[in-house]
Scaffold this motif. Structure first.
Motif, PDB file in Angstrom:
ATOM      1  N   VAL A   1      11.505  -7.558 -12.185  1.00 45.64           N
ATOM      2  CA  VAL A   1      10.036  -7.604 -12.203  1.00 45.64           C
ATOM      3  C   VAL A   1       9.562  -8.838 -12.964  1.00 45.64           C
ATOM      4  O   VAL A   1       8.620  -9.526 -12.548  1.00 45.64           O
ATOM      5  N   ALA A   2      10.209  -9.157 -14.082  1.00 43.22           N
ATOM      6  CA  ALA A   2       9.812 -10.321 -14.880  1.00 43.22           C
ATOM      7  C   ALA A   2       9.930 -11.613 -14.075  1.00 43.22           C
ATOM      8  O   ALA A   2       9.138 -12.547 -14.264  1.00 43.22           O
TER       9      ALA A   2
ATOM     10  N   LEU B   1       6.208   1.610 -11.635  1.00 39.94           N
ATOM     11  CA  LEU B   1       6.495   1.664 -10.205  1.00 39.94           C
ATOM     12  C   LEU B   1       7.215   0.398  -9.744  1.00 39.94           C
ATOM     13  O   LEU B   1       8.168   0.456  -8.955  1.00 39.94           O
ATOM     14  N   ALA B   2       6.771  -0.753 -10.244  1.00 37.81           N
ATOM     15  CA  ALA B   2       7.393  -2.027  -9.861  1.00 37.81           C
ATOM     16  C   ALA B   2       8.861  -2.073 -10.280  1.00 37.81           C
ATOM     17  O   ALA B   2       9.720  -2.579  -9.537  1.00 37.81           O
ATOM     18  N   ILE B   3       9.168  -1.555 -11.451  1.00 39.02           N
ATOM     19  CA  ILE B   3      10.566  -1.520 -11.912  1.00 39.02           C
ATOM     20  C   ILE B   3      11.392  -0.636 -10.982  1.00 39.02           C
ATOM     21  O   ILE B   3      12.532  -0.967 -10.630  1.00 39.02           O
ATOM     22  N   GLU B   4      10.792   0.475 -10.558  1.00 40.08           N
ATOM     23  CA  GLU B   4      11.492   1.372  -9.626  1.00 40.08           C
ATOM     24  C   GLU B   4      11.712   0.690  -8.272  1.00 40.08           C
ATOM     25  O   GLU B   4      12.797   0.771  -7.693  1.00 40.08           O
ATOM     26  N   VAL B   5      10.695  -0.016  -7.791  1.00 37.21           N
ATOM     27  CA  VAL B   5      10.774  -0.652  -6.468  1.00 37.21           C
ATOM     28  C   VAL B   5      11.734  -1.839  -6.483  1.00 37.21           C
ATOM     29  O   VAL B   5      12.556  -2.010  -5.569  1.00 37.21           O
ATOM     30  N   HIS B   6      11.650  -2.668  -7.534  1.00 34.67           N
ATOM     31  CA  HIS B   6      12.430  -3.916  -7.572  1.00 34.67           C
ATOM     32  C   HIS B   6      13.771  -3.787  -8.284  1.00 34.67           C
ATOM     33  O   HIS B   6      14.536  -4.760  -8.346  1.00 34.67           O
ATOM     34  N   GLY B   7      14.035  -2.618  -8.838  1.00 37.29           N
ATOM     35  CA  GLY B   7      15.376  -2.359  -9.349  1.00 37.29           C
ATOM     36  C   GLY B   7      15.579  -2.475 -10.837  1.00 37.29           C
ATOM     37  O   GLY B   7      16.450  -1.814 -11.395  1.00 37.29           O
TER      38      GLY B   7
ATOM     39  N   ASN C   1       0.831  -1.210   0.000  1.00 42.14           N
ATOM     40  CA  ASN C   1       0.000   0.000   0.000  1.00 42.14           C
ATOM     41  C   ASN C   1       0.862   1.255   0.000  1.00 42.14           C
ATOM     42  O   ASN C   1       0.525   2.258  -0.636  1.00 42.14           O
ATOM     43  N   SER C   2       1.969   1.198   0.720  1.00 44.92           N
ATOM     44  CA  SER C   2       2.879   2.343   0.766  1.00 44.92           C
ATOM     45  C   SER C   2       3.448   2.642  -0.616  1.00 44.92           C
ATOM     46  O   SER C   2       3.566   3.810  -1.013  1.00 44.92           O
ATOM     47  N   HIS C   3       3.777   1.615  -1.363  1.00 46.84           N
ATOM     48  CA  HIS C   3       4.284   1.815  -2.730  1.00 46.84           C
ATOM     49  C   HIS C   3       3.235   2.488  -3.604  1.00 46.84           C
ATOM     50  O   HIS C   3       3.542   3.420  -4.357  1.00 46.84           O
ATOM     51  N   LEU C   4       2.001   2.027  -3.516  1.00 45.38           N
ATOM     52  CA  LEU C   4       0.946   2.504  -4.411  1.00 45.38           C
ATOM     53  C   LEU C   4       0.542   3.941  -4.131  1.00 45.38           C
ATOM     54  O   LEU C   4      -0.141   4.560  -4.951  1.00 45.38           O
ATOM     55  N   LYS C   5       0.960   4.496  -3.003  1.00 49.28           N
ATOM     56  CA  LYS C   5       0.668   5.902  -2.726  1.00 49.28           C
ATOM     57  C   LYS C   5       1.426   6.842  -3.663  1.00 49.28           C
ATOM     58  O   LYS C   5       1.110   8.031  -3.743  1.00 49.28           O
TER      59      LYS C   5
END
Length: 359
Positions: free
Chosen positions: A222-223, A211-217, A172-176
């Protein structure tokens, strides 16, 4: 063909339809905002400290604000109201696309897009996915899109917060960090018919993947989040939704996706049309909402009756592609005025209509 003919405005109107025939499944029929009738100017009215700014700098700052902030500012004083209402972005959006502002407000997306960005989008006409005429606004990203790309391009879909978190391993924090759209209950349809009677919190697949690419690097990391087969407890439908969301392109395909080979295991869009609205394209002072070619509807009808000449079909449909998707895309395509004038030069359906009318 029609390349040597001169088309009057009356004939162009007769060959086109400006109302969506199969495109009525977006956000629509919203009550329009009422502007304040107060025009009194008080001599001592001011904007406070920002009154000391040079006019050019004040205009630059106001254009960076979203319409929600501008609306609040306009209620601060008579001078603030006059300055906000004099903004070209404010005037053009309120005159030509007031329902877009209402939709952005109702879905709680209004605060994410500056007045300058909305005006820039109003004054463009290109779909951000295929680069053809885009007659719709995709609310989460403030991008122009066309009907076919809304259906074919999974990056232009929206999904629930829970599905987004599971699909891309987010919190939830990421999705903000990205806009969350609150849906408007109603009936929608982008190829698939959906009826939603409650409010859903939805996010853009494109923005979630970014966002996922940013979070996971990295995109590679992500893939790796997607398992090769459905894990224990996951339905096959959810697995394929996850897979298509992971495959959603972040770069524009820059082509008509209906002319590409069809894909298997496609899943119906559960929220198709709930994040998009018709938006005119403004050039000078003229607004173009796009027009549908009646000749292309005739082509689809002739094909369904088995009376469309083979040579015409081969010209319209790429080799190895089934005719249904390309012909349906043609039937649903909205053209700008200039685009339609080019299209009718080679449209077989237009020639048939003109022959039938004796023109």
């Amino acid at each position: 063909m029609s390349s040597d003919r001169v088309f009057s405005e009356e004939l162009i109107d007769k060959l086109t339809c400006t109302l969506e025939l199969n495109l009525g499944g977006m956000i629509r029929n919203l009550p329009l905002p009422q502007t304040s009738p107060i025009h009194r100017h008080a001599t001592n009215s001011s904007l406070g400290r920002i009154d000391t700014l040079p006019p050019e700098l004040l205009l630059f700052i106001l254009n960076l604000l979203d319409f929600q902030s501008l609306s609040r500012l306009s209620r601060a004083s008579f001078r603030a109201k006059a300055i906000v209402e004099a903004l070209p972005a404010y005037q053009e959006l309120l005159e030509h696309a007031p329902d877009v502002l209402v939709a952005l407000g109702r879905t709680r997306i209004l605060r994410y897009h500056s007045a300058a960005l909305l005006r820039q989008t109003l004054r463009t006409n290109r779909c951000e996915s295929c680069f053809d005429f885009g007659a719709f606004l995709f609310l989460p990203t403030c991008e122009r899109v066309c009907f076919q790309c809304l259906h074919e391009n999974h990056a232009l879909r929206v999904t629930t917060l829970n599905l987004a978190k599971k699909c891309f391993h987010l919190t939830n924090s990421h999705l903000k960090k990205i806009p969350v759209l609150h849906s408007i209950p109603g009936t929608y349809s982008v190829m698939f018919h959906v009826s939603r009677r409650k409010v859903y919190r939805l996010v853009s697949v494109k923005q979630v993947k970014q966002l996922a690419i940013e979070v996971h690097g990295s995109a590679e990391n992500v893939a790796r989040l997607l398992p090769p087969t459905p894990p224990q407890g996951m339905s096959r439908r959810d697995f394929w939704i996850f897979k298509w969301f992971h495959m959603a392109p972040l770069d524009p395909p820059a082509c008509d996706l209906s002319r590409k080979p069809g894909r298997s295991n496609l899943v119906e869009d559960d929220f198709g049309g709930m994040a998009s609205i018709r938006m005119p394209s403004l050039s000078g002072t003229s607004a173009d909402r796009g027009r549908i070619c009646k000749g292309c509807h005739l082509i689809d009808r002739l094909h369904s009756q088995g009376s469309l000449p083979t040579a015409v079909l081969e010209n319209l449909v790429p080799q190895g592609i089934g005719p249904s998707r390309p012909l349906l895309a043609l039937m649903n395509r909205l053209y700008s005025r200039e685009g339609f004038l080019e299209h009718i030069k080679t449209c077989y359906g237009v020639d048939r209509l003109l022959a039938g009318w004796g023109k």
